[in-house]
Design a protein around this motif. Structure first.
Motif, PDB file in Angstrom:
ATOM      1  N   MET A   1      89.394 -56.537  50.776  1.00 20.78           N
ATOM      2  CA  MET A   1      89.465 -55.700  51.984  1.00 20.78           C
ATOM      3  C   MET A   1      89.491 -56.590  53.223  1.00 20.78           C
ATOM      4  N   LYS A   2      90.435 -56.298  54.120  1.00 22.48           N
ATOM      5  CA  LYS A   2      90.510 -57.052  55.390  1.00 22.48           C
ATOM      6  C   LYS A   2      89.659 -56.325  56.434  1.00 22.48           C
ATOM      7  N   ASN A   3      88.963 -57.104  57.248  1.00 22.83           N
ATOM      8  CA  ASN A   3      88.094 -56.532  58.275  1.00 22.83           C
ATOM      9  C   ASN A   3      88.600 -56.928  59.658  1.00 22.83           C
ATOM     10  N   PHE A   4      88.817 -55.925  60.521  1.00 24.02           N
ATOM     11  CA  PHE A   4      89.276 -56.175  61.887  1.00 24.02           C
ATOM     12  C   PHE A   4      88.266 -55.620  62.884  1.00 24.02           C
ATOM     13  N   THR A   5      88.044 -56.364  63.965  1.00 26.92           N
ATOM     14  CA  THR A   5      87.177 -55.876  65.042  1.00 26.92           C
ATOM     15  C   THR A   5      87.961 -55.701  66.344  1.00 26.92           C
ATOM     16  N   GLN A   6      89.167 -56.256  66.399  1.00 27.38           N
ATOM     17  CA  GLN A   6      89.994 -56.186  67.614  1.00 27.38           C
ATOM     18  C   GLN A   6      91.203 -55.283  67.372  1.00 27.38           C
ATOM     19  N   GLN A  12      98.811 -55.313  64.952  1.00 33.62           N
ATOM     20  CA  GLN A  12      99.844 -56.257  64.502  1.00 33.62           C
ATOM     21  C   GLN A  12      99.965 -56.209  62.977  1.00 33.62           C
ATOM     22  N   HIS A  13      98.816 -56.227  62.297  1.00 35.01           N
ATOM     23  CA  HIS A  13      98.800 -56.200  60.835  1.00 35.01           C
ATOM     24  C   HIS A  13      99.419 -54.900  60.303  1.00 35.01           C
ATOM     25  N   LEU A  14      99.017 -53.773  60.893  1.00 31.27           N
ATOM     26  CA  LEU A  14      99.547 -52.481  60.439  1.00 31.27           C
ATOM     27  C   LEU A  14     101.031 -52.349  60.766  1.00 31.27           C
ATOM     28  N   GLY A  15     101.437 -52.925  61.900  1.00 33.34           N
ATOM     29  CA  GLY A  15     102.862 -52.892  62.278  1.00 33.34           C
ATOM     30  C   GLY A  15     103.733 -53.552  61.217  1.00 33.34           C
TER      31      GLY A  15
END
Length: 278
Positions: A1-6, A12-15
């Motif tokens: 699982m990747k974790n994003f806070t910003q 960008q990742h979802l794009g």
């Protein structure tokens, strides 16, 4: 699982994933995850290619600062549960990542905002729509999943999506219950063993109304339900309503979709529950 806070990193990742044709499913939460939340993740996996979950305790939907303060935040345990459940991406932002100081927000949600929970928690649904609008704009999901336990919240978010013409499909998933019938909730950890027993009156009463439902006797069923809950020790009823499942206004004998909803404070903990009758 990747974790994003910003936000920017997540977008960008979802794009990139969307450009490759992935269907994005989204489960927004305030953390303190239980089996009810994990059932939403399970459903999300079946409906899309990439499951995003957010954990954000949203300050604008709390009327009581004390309630916000004591809201459970077991982030490490939550991350382990999400990972084990097969969630792909966690978005876990700080408050200053979501809000820029003195923001104003008001959406005219109509009568749905002022009934039931809205009467007891004025402004609550403005806070809910404010944060869900932000999250939808960040994640841009194809499908977003919510639990039936917050039935009114689902209707409010549906209204927001309709008003703002947002391109997301909403899915309401069934309530997950403990073996004794208590609806799973992050607030259940505040119940003492005694409270826990008293809290069962909510699901018992809802089931009794469902089993004995007669459209000609709505007033009597409601009155009996109120008496049953009021008679339970350490339990203070806020409301019991047999309502139209689309407007949440009181049901009549001709109402097509009927739902019974309850809110009560058991010990010091406020609980809500509901059951779809027809």
């Amino acid at each position: 699982m990747k974790n994003f806070t910003q936000k920017a990193d997540l977008q960008q990742h979802l794009g990139n994933l969307k450009a490759a044709g992935a269907v994005i499913t989204f489960v927004p939460t305030m953390g303190a995850l239980h089996q009810g939340h994990l059932s939403l993740i399970e459903q999300a996996k079946q409906l899309g290619d990439v499951v995003v979950c957010s954990i954000f305790v949203n300050p604008t939907q709390f009327n009581d600062p004390k309630d916000l303060e004591i809201y459970p935040r077991p982030i490490q345990a939550d991350m382990q549960k999400l990972d084990a459940a097969g969630c792909d991406i966690l978005f876990n932002p700080e408050v200053n990542e979501m809000y820029a100081g003195n923001e104003k927000w008001h959406l005219n949600l109509g009568p749905i905002e002022g009934v039931l929970e809205g009467t007891f928690r004025p402004g609550h649904y403005q806070g809910v729509t404010q944060v869900v609008y932000k999250l939808f704009n960040i994640v841009k999901p194809d499908i977003a999943l919510f639990g039936q336990k917050d039935y009114q919240q689902f209707l409010v978010i549906s209204k927001m999506v309709e008003l703002l013409n947002m391109p997301v499909k909403l899915v309401m998933c069934p309530i997950v219950r403990e073996t004794d019938g208590l609806a799973m909730s992050s607030r259940n950890i505040h119940l003492t063993p005694g409270d826990r027993k008293h809290a069962l009156i909510l699901s018992k009463t809802l089931n009794k109304v469902k089993q004995n439902f007669d459209p000609e006797k709505i007033a009597e069923l409601k009155s009996q339900a109120e008496q049953d809950i009021a008679a339970e020790p350490d339990t203070v009823l806020a409301y019991f309503e047999i309502a139209d499942g689309e407007t949440l206004l009181p049901a009549s004998k001709n109402t097509g979709n009927v739902v019974a909803l309850v809110a009560a404070t058991v010990g010091k903990t406020r609980l809500i529950d509901n059951v779809v009758i027809k």
